[in-house]
Write a protein that holds these residues in place. Structure first.
Motif, PDB file in Angstrom:
ATOM      1  N   ILE A 183      -4.418   0.657 -14.386  1.00  0.00           N
ATOM      2  CA  ILE A 183      -4.920   1.566 -15.460  1.00  0.00           C
ATOM      3  C   ILE A 183      -4.567   2.884 -14.815  1.00  0.00           C
ATOM      4  O   ILE A 183      -4.311   3.277 -13.734  1.00  0.00           O
ATOM      5  N   ASN A 184      -4.036   3.728 -15.812  1.00  0.00           N
ATOM      6  CA  ASN A 184      -3.679   5.156 -15.428  1.00  0.00           C
ATOM      7  C   ASN A 184      -4.263   6.101 -15.928  1.00  0.00           C
ATOM      8  O   ASN A 184      -4.201   7.113 -16.059  1.00  0.00           O
ATOM      9  N   ASN A 185      -5.666   5.762 -16.490  1.00  0.00           N
ATOM     10  CA  ASN A 185      -6.684   6.916 -17.000  1.00  0.00           C
ATOM     11  C   ASN A 185      -6.921   7.688 -16.003  1.00  0.00           C
ATOM     12  O   ASN A 185      -6.858   7.662 -14.719  1.00  0.00           O
ATOM     13  N   ASP A 186      -7.539   8.705 -16.292  1.00  0.00           N
ATOM     14  CA  ASP A 186      -8.019   9.837 -15.316  1.00  0.00           C
ATOM     15  C   ASP A 186      -9.514   9.844 -14.926  1.00  0.00           C
ATOM     16  O   ASP A 186     -10.107  10.698 -14.961  1.00  0.00           O
ATOM     17  N   PHE A 187      -9.784   8.641 -14.483  1.00  0.00           N
ATOM     18  CA  PHE A 187     -11.308   8.652 -14.127  1.00  0.00           C
ATOM     19  C   PHE A 187     -11.581   8.823 -12.748  1.00  0.00           C
ATOM     20  O   PHE A 187     -12.713   9.136 -12.209  1.00  0.00           O
ATOM     21  N   LEU A 188     -10.335   9.340 -11.913  1.00  0.00           N
ATOM     22  CA  LEU A 188     -10.664   9.676 -10.710  1.00  0.00           C
ATOM     23  C   LEU A 188      -9.912  11.225 -10.484  1.00  0.00           C
ATOM     24  O   LEU A 188      -8.908  11.227 -10.790  1.00  0.00           O
ATOM     25  N   LYS A 189     -10.791  12.134  -9.948  1.00  0.00           N
ATOM     26  CA  LYS A 189     -10.436  13.388  -9.727  1.00  0.00           C
ATOM     27  C   LYS A 189     -10.333  13.378  -8.078  1.00  0.00           C
ATOM     28  O   LYS A 189     -11.113  13.245  -7.364  1.00  0.00           O
ATOM     29  N   MET A 190      -8.790  13.540  -7.780  1.00  0.00           N
ATOM     30  CA  MET A 190      -8.650  13.286  -6.402  1.00  0.00           C
ATOM     31  C   MET A 190      -8.258  14.688  -5.904  1.00  0.00           C
ATOM     32  O   MET A 190      -7.550  15.545  -6.366  1.00  0.00           O
ATOM     33  N   GLU A 191      -8.750  14.864  -4.760  1.00  0.00           N
ATOM     34  CA  GLU A 191      -8.470  16.177  -3.851  1.00  0.00           C
ATOM     35  C   GLU A 191      -8.303  15.826  -2.392  1.00  0.00           C
ATOM     36  O   GLU A 191      -9.270  15.115  -1.703  1.00  0.00           O
ATOM     37  N   ASN A 192      -7.000  16.367  -1.902  1.00  0.00           N
ATOM     38  CA  ASN A 192      -6.670  15.801  -0.543  1.00  0.00           C
ATOM     39  C   ASN A 192      -6.711  14.357  -0.433  1.00  0.00           C
ATOM     40  O   ASN A 192      -7.225  13.842   0.602  1.00  0.00           O
ATOM     41  N   VAL A 193      -6.002  13.535  -1.290  1.00  0.00           N
ATOM     42  CA  VAL A 193      -5.965  12.151  -1.095  1.00  0.00           C
ATOM     43  C   VAL A 193      -4.373  11.926  -0.991  1.00  0.00           C
ATOM     44  O   VAL A 193      -3.703  12.311  -1.924  1.00  0.00           O
ATOM     45  N   GLN A 194      -4.010  11.117   0.052  1.00  0.00           N
ATOM     46  CA  GLN A 194      -2.700  10.986   0.318  1.00  0.00           C
ATOM     47  C   GLN A 194      -2.447   9.235  -0.183  1.00  0.00           C
ATOM     48  O   GLN A 194      -3.467   8.668  -0.024  1.00  0.00           O
ATOM     49  N   LEU A 195      -1.284   9.226  -0.959  1.00  0.00           N
ATOM     50  CA  LEU A 195      -1.100   7.918  -1.514  1.00  0.00           C
ATOM     51  C   LEU A 195      -0.038   6.931  -0.791  1.00  0.00           C
ATOM     52  O   LEU A 195       0.282   5.996  -1.485  1.00  0.00           O
ATOM     53  N   SER A 196       0.419   7.666   0.448  1.00  0.00           N
ATOM     54  CA  SER A 196       1.309   6.907   1.106  1.00  0.00           C
ATOM     55  C   SER A 196       1.162   7.451   2.571  1.00  0.00           C
ATOM     56  O   SER A 196       0.584   8.317   3.005  1.00  0.00           O
ATOM     57  N   GLY A 197       1.654   6.283   3.238  1.00  0.00           N
ATOM     58  CA  GLY A 197       1.417   6.580   4.772  1.00  0.00           C
ATOM     59  C   GLY A 197       1.237   5.106   5.399  1.00  0.00           C
ATOM     60  O   GLY A 197       0.666   4.549   4.786  1.00  0.00           O
ATOM     61  N   ILE A 198       1.683   5.191   6.623  1.00  0.00           N
ATOM     62  CA  ILE A 198       1.587   3.650   7.181  1.00  0.00           C
ATOM     63  C   ILE A 198       0.421   3.722   8.373  1.00  0.00           C
ATOM     64  O   ILE A 198       0.184   4.447   9.054  1.00  0.00           O
ATOM     65  N   ILE A 199      -0.561   2.734   7.564  1.00  0.00           N
ATOM     66  CA  ILE A 199      -1.750   2.770   8.572  1.00  0.00           C
ATOM     67  C   ILE A 199      -1.584   1.687   9.684  1.00  0.00           C
ATOM     68  O   ILE A 199      -1.237   0.366   9.427  1.00  0.00           O
ATOM     69  N   GLU A 200      -1.748   1.822  10.783  1.00  0.00           N
ATOM     70  CA  GLU A 200      -1.794   0.939  11.924  1.00  0.00           C
ATOM     71  C   GLU A 200      -3.158   0.521  12.621  1.00  0.00           C
ATOM     72  O   GLU A 200      -4.005   1.479  12.912  1.00  0.00           O
ATOM     73  N   ILE A 201      -3.409  -0.610  12.832  1.00  0.00           N
ATOM     74  CA  ILE A 201      -4.630  -1.247  13.128  1.00  0.00           C
ATOM     75  C   ILE A 201      -4.495  -1.633  14.497  1.00  0.00           C
ATOM     76  O   ILE A 201      -3.391  -2.537  14.784  1.00  0.00           O
ATOM     77  N   GLU A 202      -5.614  -1.535  15.452  1.00  0.00           N
ATOM     78  CA  GLU A 202      -5.430  -1.787  16.788  1.00  0.00           C
ATOM     79  C   GLU A 202      -5.624  -3.189  16.812  1.00  0.00           C
ATOM     80  O   GLU A 202      -6.564  -3.797  16.706  1.00  0.00           O
ATOM     81  N   LYS A 203      -4.574  -4.191  17.405  1.00  0.00           N
ATOM     82  CA  LYS A 203      -4.968  -5.564  17.582  1.00  0.00           C
ATOM     83  C   LYS A 203      -5.211  -6.129  18.850  1.00  0.00           C
ATOM     84  O   LYS A 203      -5.195  -7.118  19.062  1.00  0.00           O
ATOM     85  N   ASP A 204      -5.209  -5.225  19.776  1.00  0.00           N
ATOM     86  CA  ASP A 204      -5.437  -5.687  21.275  1.00  0.00           C
ATOM     87  C   ASP A 204      -6.936  -5.764  21.574  1.00  0.00           C
ATOM     88  O   ASP A 204      -7.654  -4.697  21.323  1.00  0.00           O
ATOM     89  N   GLN A 205      -7.616  -6.759  21.622  1.00  0.00           N
ATOM     90  CA  GLN A 205      -8.779  -7.237  21.925  1.00  0.00           C
ATOM     91  C   GLN A 205      -9.413  -6.672  23.077  1.00  0.00           C
ATOM     92  O   GLN A 205     -10.571  -6.278  23.087  1.00  0.00           O
ATOM     93  N   SER A 206      -8.742  -6.021  23.798  1.00  0.00           N
ATOM     94  CA  SER A 206      -9.260  -5.342  24.971  1.00  0.00           C
ATOM     95  C   SER A 206      -9.535  -3.596  24.998  1.00  0.00           C
ATOM     96  O   SER A 206     -10.095  -3.241  25.697  1.00  0.00           O
TER      97      SER A 206
END
Length: 116
Positions: free
Chosen positions: A70-93
């Motif tokens: 949906i493209n309606n305007d129900f979210l007013k976003m301020e300082n929201v980034q819609l791109s970028g690579i999120i890296e999760i730590e997968k080293d159990q130690s």
């Protein structure tokens, strides 16, 4: 919802309904690599303000309970980034296992679980 990390959610990172009021607090969250970042119930007319968040690499940013984008305007976003690579730590130690990798994109938001 504050300081939460949602990664690879099968359906959505957050789902608001008719009972979720306009005063729903949403900031310093990361929703990434999920099917839909935010779903609003079809019959809801509420609007929300979100700030200081990352909603990246999701199939859809906003959707409804019928699984349509949906493209309606129900979210007013301020300082929201819609791109970028999120890296999760997968080293159990590491202390931040299954959290953001130290120093990676988004880590300054301090979203997720932390240990002292």
């Amino acid at each position: 919802m504050r300081y939460c990390l949602v990664y690879e959610a099968n359906y959505s990172g957050v789902w608001t309904t008719t009972q979720t009021g306009d005063d729903f607090e949403f900031h310093h969250n990361i929703i990434a690599n999920s099917r839909t970042a935010w779903i609003r119930d079809d019959s809801s007319t509420h609007h929300y303000q979100i700030h200081d968040c990352i909603l990246s690499s999701n199939m859809k940013t906003k959707g409804n309970s019928s699984d349509s984008a949906i493209n309606n305007d129900f979210l007013k976003m301020e300082n929201v980034q819609l791109s970028g690579i999120i890296e999760i730590e997968k080293d159990q130690s590491k202390n931040n296992y299954l959290q953001l990798k130290e120093g990676s994109f988004g880590s300054k938001l301090q979203a997720g679980l932390f240990k002292k």
